[in-house]
Every structure is written in structure tokens, then in C-alpha cells.
Write an enzyme that holds these catalytic residues in place. Structure first.
Site, mmCIF file in Angstrom:
data_model
loop_
_atom_site.group_PDB
_atom_site.id
_atom_site.type_symbol
_atom_site.label_atom_id
_atom_site.label_comp_id
_atom_site.label_asym_id
_atom_site.label_seq_id
_atom_site.Cartn_x
_atom_site.Cartn_y
_atom_site.Cartn_z
ATOM 1 N N HIS A 89 -111.606 -28.993 -114.409
ATOM 2 C CA HIS A 89 -111.420 -28.298 -113.135
ATOM 3 C C HIS A 89 -112.745 -27.650 -112.733
ATOM 4 C CE1 HIS A 89 -108.764 -26.193 -110.201
ATOM 5 N NE2 HIS A 89 -109.761 -25.325 -110.211
ATOM 6 N N ASP A 97 -107.637 -30.408 -116.787
ATOM 7 C CA ASP A 97 -107.281 -29.430 -115.767
ATOM 8 C C ASP A 97 -105.786 -29.144 -115.837
ATOM 9 O OD1 ASP A 97 -106.911 -27.870 -113.515
ATOM 10 O OD2 ASP A 97 -107.618 -29.368 -112.094
ATOM 11 N N SER A 143 -109.443 -26.372 -105.257
ATOM 12 C CA SER A 143 -108.604 -25.524 -106.086
ATOM 13 C C SER A 143 -107.659 -24.700 -105.200
ATOM 14 C CB SER A 143 -109.479 -24.640 -106.983
ATOM 15 O OG SER A 143 -108.715 -23.973 -107.952
#
Length: 361
Positions: free
Chosen positions: A321, A291, A196
């Protein structure tokens, strides 16, 4: 306690089937999730997690995390940590402005002598970054590659605005290069990985290594990286109300991390729009269907290829995600972990590259 393969999760209940059907009708992105992924999302809500965009950073840091949801399900189903034999050691490293926490993961049963090293940057939008919340990801990488993993914390916003975390990330990599032998690692076999916002840090570390004439990493692993600042991409529209990460949450992260909107033009943030990506090492890039960052991950893969960088980009459907560290519960997470490990092992000279899972891009 047993593994997920020994104790498979039960079939969907009537209530779960009804919930998913209603979600499809209502256009809920989470209704597209595989059952195991959906159970993690539902468990997070059951633990009392509130939408992060409605909280202060202090409140967000103290509430249950996706890692807590996975742990809760593991306890309920009698599933043990598949990587519990990985050993850890708490360390401190000199960040750009003071010491910061790091954790060294050593795989079980490895031969003596220097091992390859993966410097790993956890996610959290530069606001919630925490070694504990991403412990499972680092453990999985260590266990499946046979390499050491050095997970590092960076300064967090809003207490420390951009580019504090980026400066710390480069400092951590430089320290790992200098201390490799003391850590038990081979200086010539160092890779970088991030998840991320940590994926953003990881690729920026490789760019800094190129530009500052540091020894480059042999490989990059970017797991659903934050690669742009455009909140109107197709995946932001499709997954505007996704869980556990949605459009409002990404805006919340950027709002706390940046000093002003003009910083969005910085190439360290807008990788797909402004960064020079040439001359980087081979990259494994993972994206997830549910996501908001999916589209910019695909754009990043395209730009890397056009810049002459070798990319193994794979998209995983039916997961959200944050799925990568959920291997104890989510089957696609285990596939993603094996894919990452295969490419890293190849970069370290352990095996042929080419394992595939998900949908290659």
C-alpha cells in the site's frame, strides 16, 4: 543526478537476502515484496518511523513518511525526480466550512490552450492527508497524461470527524468545475483520482455528481481505495502485520475519523456493502498485493461491474500500500503510473485505451 533507469539499484546484499529469508520463515508479509519495494520499507524504518497505531495524530503527522524514505534512497543512489519539470502553483479553494489548500500541477512542454484536468485527492486515512506526502503521485499523473492536476487537501480527523473530508471533497470538485477555465482547463474534460482514503473520496465525488446533477467526471482513477469497513477480509488476515500499512493502522484511522461505530454503515464508507454504484463513469482501479485493502478493492471492482460500470482493475504483486508515488525507486510504481496515464489519456481522447500492467482482474 540521473534517473532510476540510468542508475539501476544494486543487487541484493547478503544481509538483505538473509532478512527476506527470515521474513518468509516468520510469515512476514513484507518478505513477499520486490527488492525495490522492500528497500523503501526498510528505509522508512531506518529513518525512525514508528508504528502509527502507537502514536497520536500529531506525532504521526510529524514523523518520517514513505515519501521521505523514497527521497532518502534517491539521494543515496544519485537518482533525480523523474517529474521535476512539472510546475506547481499553490492555491486556496472554498471547502465546505472554510478555505483549504490546493496545488495545481502543470506538465512541462504542453501546448497552449485549455488542458484536461484531474482533480486528485491524496491519501492519509483522513487523518494524515497532506499535499507534500503525495506530491510525487500528482506530479506523475500530470507528467504522463499531459493534463493539469489539481491536488486538494480536505479537513483532517480527529479535529474534523466524518463526513468533513467528504463534504470538502465535493466542494473541491464543484469549485474545479466552476473555475476550470480560470485554471486553464477544459470544463468538459475533468477526471477525478484518489489514493487510499483519497480513492474513497474520489468515488464519492462521482456519486455526488450523479445524485446532485453536477457535471460528472469523464473518468475515475481509484488507487488502492478504502472501500469497506470489514477488517476480517482475506487480505486483512494475510497482511495483518504488513508495512507500511497494516490492520491496526486502518483501525486507528477509522477510530480517529468516525464519531461512532454506527457510522461504519454509511454508504460513503461501506462502498462494497451499502453504496449505489450505478451510473458512474469508467474506472481504473489499482490494488497491491501487500495491502490490507486488497480484498475490498477486488470486491469493489466486482460490484462496479455488476452495477454496469466499466472497470479496468489491475492488481500489482510484490508491492505494498502506498507504492504508486514511488516511481523514482519502485519499478511497479512506474508501470502503474503508465497504466493510469493511458486510461486517462484515452478518456480525454488522446489515445486508445488498453495499456496493461500487473494482473488484470
Amino acid at each position: 543526478m540521473s534517473t532510476i533507469d540510468e542508475v539501476p539499484l544494486p543487487e541484493a546484499t547478503f544481509g538483505e537476502r538473509v532478512t527476506r529469508l527470515l521474513g518468509v520463515v516468520a510469515g512476514d508479509p513484507t518478505a513477499r515484496a520486490e527488492l525495490d519495494m522492500a528497500r523503501v520499507i526498510d528505509e522508512l524504518k531506518a529513518l525512525g518511523a514508528e508504528p502509527i497505531e502507537d502514536l497520536t495524530p500529531e506525532e504521526a503527522r510529524s514523523q518520517p513518511s514513505p515519501a521521505d524514505a523514497v527521497s532518502s534512497l534517491m539521494a543515496r543512489y544519485g537518482i533525480s525526480d523523474p517529474d521535476e519539470e512539472v510546475r506547481t502553483r499553490e492555491l486556496r479553494y472554498p471547502g465546505a466550512d472554510g478555505e483549504l489548500a490546493a496545488r495545481l500541477y502543470t506538465p512541462a512542454g504542453v501546448a497552449s490552450g485549455p488542458l484536461p484536468l484531474v482533480v486528485y485527492y491524496p491519501g492519509g486515512g483522513w487523518v494524515l492527508s497532506d499535499l507534500d506526502d503525495y506530491d510525487a503521485s500528482a506530479r506523475a499523473i500530470a507528467s504522463r497524461t499531459g493534463a493539469l492536476v489539481l491536488a486538494v487537501e480536505t479537513r483532517r480527523a480527529p479535529e474534523h470527524k466524518f463526513p468533513a473530508a467528504h463534504d470538502d471533497a465535493v466542494a473541491a470538485y464543484r469549485w474545479a468545475l466552476e473555475k476550470a477555465e480560470e485554471l486553464g482547463a477544459s470544463p468538459g474534460q475533468i477526471a477525478v483520482a484518489g489514493e487510499s482514503a483519497g480513492g474513497n473520496l474520489a468515488i464519492n465525488v462521482a456519486i455526488a455528481a450523479r445524485d446532485r446533477e453536477m457535471t460528472p467526471p469523464v473518468h475515475l482513477t481509484l488507487i488502492y481505495p478504502l472501500a469497506g469497513v470489514d477488517l476480517t477480509t482475506p487480505s486483512f488476515r494475510t497482511n495483518e502485520f504488513a508495512r507500511p500499512v497494516n490492520k491496526a493502522m486502518i483501525g486507528w484511522y477509522l477510530g480517529h475519523a468516525l464519531l461512532g461505530v454506527d457510522q461504519k454503515e454509511d454508504p460513503r464508507l461501506d462502498l462494497v456493502g451499502h453504496a449505489d454504484l450505478s451510473g458512474l463513469p469508467p474506472i481504473t482501479l489499482l490494488t497491491a498485493e501487500i495491502d490490507p485493502l486488497r480484498s475490498e478493492g477486488h470486491e469493489l471492482a466486482d460490484k462496479l461491474r455488476s452495477s454496469g460500470v466499466a472497470v479496468n482493475a489491475v492488481d500489482f504483486e510484490g508491492v505494498s500500500h502506498g507504492f504508486f508515488g514511488m516511481g523514482a525507486i519502485v519499478r511497479h510504481a512506474r508501470s502503474a503510473q503508465e497504466l493510469v496515464a493511458s486510461d486517462l489519456r484515452s478518456a480525454f481522447g488522446f489515445e486508445e485505451r488498453g495499456a496493461r500492467a500487473g494482473r488484470a482482474l
